[in-house]
Motif scaffolding. Structure first.
Motif, PDB file in Angstrom:
ATOM      1  N   ALA A 139       4.034 -12.424   3.571  1.00 30.62           N
ATOM      2  CA  ALA A 139       4.282 -12.335   2.121  1.00 30.62           C
ATOM      3  C   ALA A 139       5.527 -11.504   1.815  1.00 30.62           C
ATOM      4  N   ALA A 144       0.806  -1.232   0.000  1.00 26.50           N
ATOM      5  CA  ALA A 144       0.000   0.000   0.000  1.00 26.50           C
ATOM      6  C   ALA A 144       0.841   1.285   0.000  1.00 26.50           C
ATOM      7  N   LEU A 171       6.743  -6.059  -4.124  1.00 23.36           N
ATOM      8  CA  LEU A 171       7.373  -5.911  -2.806  1.00 23.36           C
ATOM      9  C   LEU A 171       8.880  -6.145  -2.839  1.00 23.36           C
ATOM     10  N   LYS A 211      -3.266   1.732   3.514  1.00 27.23           N
ATOM     11  CA  LYS A 211      -3.451   0.275   3.576  1.00 27.23           C
ATOM     12  C   LYS A 211      -4.803  -0.072   4.198  1.00 27.23           C
ATOM     13  N   ARG A 258       0.375 -19.562   4.297  1.00 28.65           N
ATOM     14  CA  ARG A 258       1.181 -18.557   5.015  1.00 28.65           C
ATOM     15  C   ARG A 258       0.769 -18.489   6.479  1.00 28.65           C
ATOM     16  N   HIS A 262       4.380 -15.247  -5.166  1.00 26.45           N
ATOM     17  CA  HIS A 262       4.286 -15.799  -3.807  1.00 26.45           C
ATOM     18  C   HIS A 262       4.430 -17.322  -3.895  1.00 26.45           C
TER      19      HIS A 262
HETATM   20  C1  G6P Z   1       0.428  -7.401   0.972  1.00 24.66           C
HETATM   21  C2  G6P Z   1       0.813  -6.964  -0.366  1.00 24.66           C
HETATM   22  C3  G6P Z   1       0.079  -7.818  -1.325  1.00 24.66           C
HETATM   23  C4  G6P Z   1       0.469  -9.264  -1.063  1.00 24.66           C
HETATM   24  C5  G6P Z   1      -0.254  -9.540   0.181  1.00 24.66           C
HETATM   25  C6  G6P Z   1      -0.485 -10.955   0.588  1.00 24.66           C
HETATM   26  O1  G6P Z   1      -0.815  -6.858   1.312  1.00 24.66           O
HETATM   27  O2  G6P Z   1       0.575  -5.614  -0.628  1.00 24.66           O
HETATM   28  O3  G6P Z   1       0.122  -7.351  -2.563  1.00 24.66           O
HETATM   29  O4  G6P Z   1       0.159 -10.100  -2.092  1.00 24.66           O
HETATM   30  O5  G6P Z   1       0.407  -8.818   1.173  1.00 24.66           O
HETATM   31  O6  G6P Z   1      -1.430 -10.924   1.590  1.00 24.66           O
HETATM   32  P1  G6P Z   1      -2.950 -11.366   1.445  1.00 24.66           P
HETATM   33  O7  G6P Z   1      -3.749 -10.272   2.081  1.00 24.66           O
HETATM   34  O8  G6P Z   1      -3.293 -11.551  -0.013  1.00 24.66           O
HETATM   35  O9  G6P Z   1      -3.029 -12.639   2.203  1.00 24.66           O
END
Ligand code: G6P
Length: 312
Positions: free
Chosen positions: A56, A14, A109, A138, A49, A42
């Motif tokens: 991430a 964000a 990222l 965010k 995760r 990812h």
């Molecule tokens: C962050 C990043 C995303 C990434 C995500 C994964 O928010 O900005 O772009 O892919 O983490 O987390 P999530 O909310 O998809 O489980």
């Protein structure tokens, strides 16, 4: 056609990567631009995760080896079969066949986290808004578009902070330009489109000669456009600041410098031809023009076009 020209836009979650990417794609002509988001690399889906207890943002949570292979292929104009991560469901979808166009924007990222990956870019941008502003963005995005509650987003930010510090923020050092939008009065965005921007310009790429700005500002720190020398991550840099309340007349002087070196930009700067330049959505969805954003888009586009001249 020679090889594609590749722009990197890296920053924390964000930080404004997608917004900046969209604006630059618009300026370059969407039909000329391929956008790749490195979140697609990812290694684990959302549920995995959570089970493993990894964020991430951690390099081990991403197929960085495949990401860098793909960046190298794109640089030489070859197609890739890109994985697809859905932010909506938190799972993977069928891969996508992508053939690069004239310009490629890679946003994500961890785009600068390996040497091979870094070598793929012509221009490297790092987005670094103040942390309270990023948290505000965010919460807004993840509650409106990704189905989270504000409490969940704040807890997630806290959980990710160690990885942000260890793996995301150090990538700032590899960028050619650091972009920081910030609020002139407090740490948050009041949605009036008047954020200032601070651009750190490293001597790693040849920047346009902005020194006439010095005459413009006359060493006056109250001016709405300021150019100065500073250090960033202990290296000497130029810093260009543009306030949200700068006037079109002040901004035009900077645009003139860019256009005289790169005539293609003349059309881009013409607000009748290109009403999208510097466009941001206000709090109630209305369209606002931000001169700091417009200049940021123009400076980055200038470098993309310079790279085209150098390599094609
Ligand atoms: C962050 C990043 C995303 C990434 C995500 C994964 O928010 O900005 O772009 O892919 O983490 O987390 P999530 O909310 O998809 O489980």
């Amino acid at each position: 056609m020679g090889r594609p020209i590749i722009l990197g836009i890296v920053g924390d979650s964000a930080a404004g990567k997608t917004t900046l990417t969209r604006g630059i794609a618009q300026v370059l002509g969407p039909e000329n631009v391929t956008v790749i988001c490195t979140d697609d690399y990812h290694r684990y889906d959302r549920q995995q995760r959570a089970e493993i207890g990894i964020t991430a943002l951690h390099p081990d949570c991403n197929h960085l080896d495949i990401m860098q292979q793909h960046l190298s292929l794109l640089r030489t104009g070859q197609p890739i079969l890109k994985p697809v991560y859905s932010h909506k469901t938190g799972t993977f979808e069928p891969p996508q066949y992508i053939r690069p166009t004239k310009f490629v924007i890679i946003e994500g990222l961890l785009g600068y986290s390996t040497r091979v990956a870094r070598e793929a870019y012509d221009v490297k941008v790092y987005l670094a808004p103040p942390e309270p502003l990023r948290a505000q963005w965010k919460v807004k995005r993840d509650t409106q578009k990704r189905g989270y509650t504000p409490e969940e987003v704040l807890a997630e930010l806290e959980k990710r902070e160690p990885d942000s510090e260890s793996f995301i923020r150090p990538q700032r050092q590899w960028s050619d330009i650091v972009v920081s939008f910030y609020s002139p009065s407090d740490d948050v965005d009041d949605g009036n489109g008047h954020l200032n921007v601070r651009l750190v310009l490293r001597p790693t790429i040849p920047h346009p000669d902005f020194t006439s700005i010095l005459n413009l500002t006359d060493g006056n720190s109250d001016s709405a456009i300021r150019l100065g020398l500073d250090r960033d991550m202990s290296k000497p840099v130029d810093v260009l600041e543009v306030d949200g309340h700068a006037t079109l007349e002040q901004v035009s002087k900077l645009e003139h410098i860019l256009c005289s070196d790169m005539p293609y930009l003349l059309n881009v700067c013409d607000r009748e031809v290109n009403p999208e330049l510097g466009k941001v959505a206000g709090t109630t969805g209305e369209t606002l023009q931000s001169y700091p954003l417009a200049l940021t888009q123009l400076i980055i586009t200038y470098h993309m076009l310079k790279a085209t001249q150098m390599y094609q």
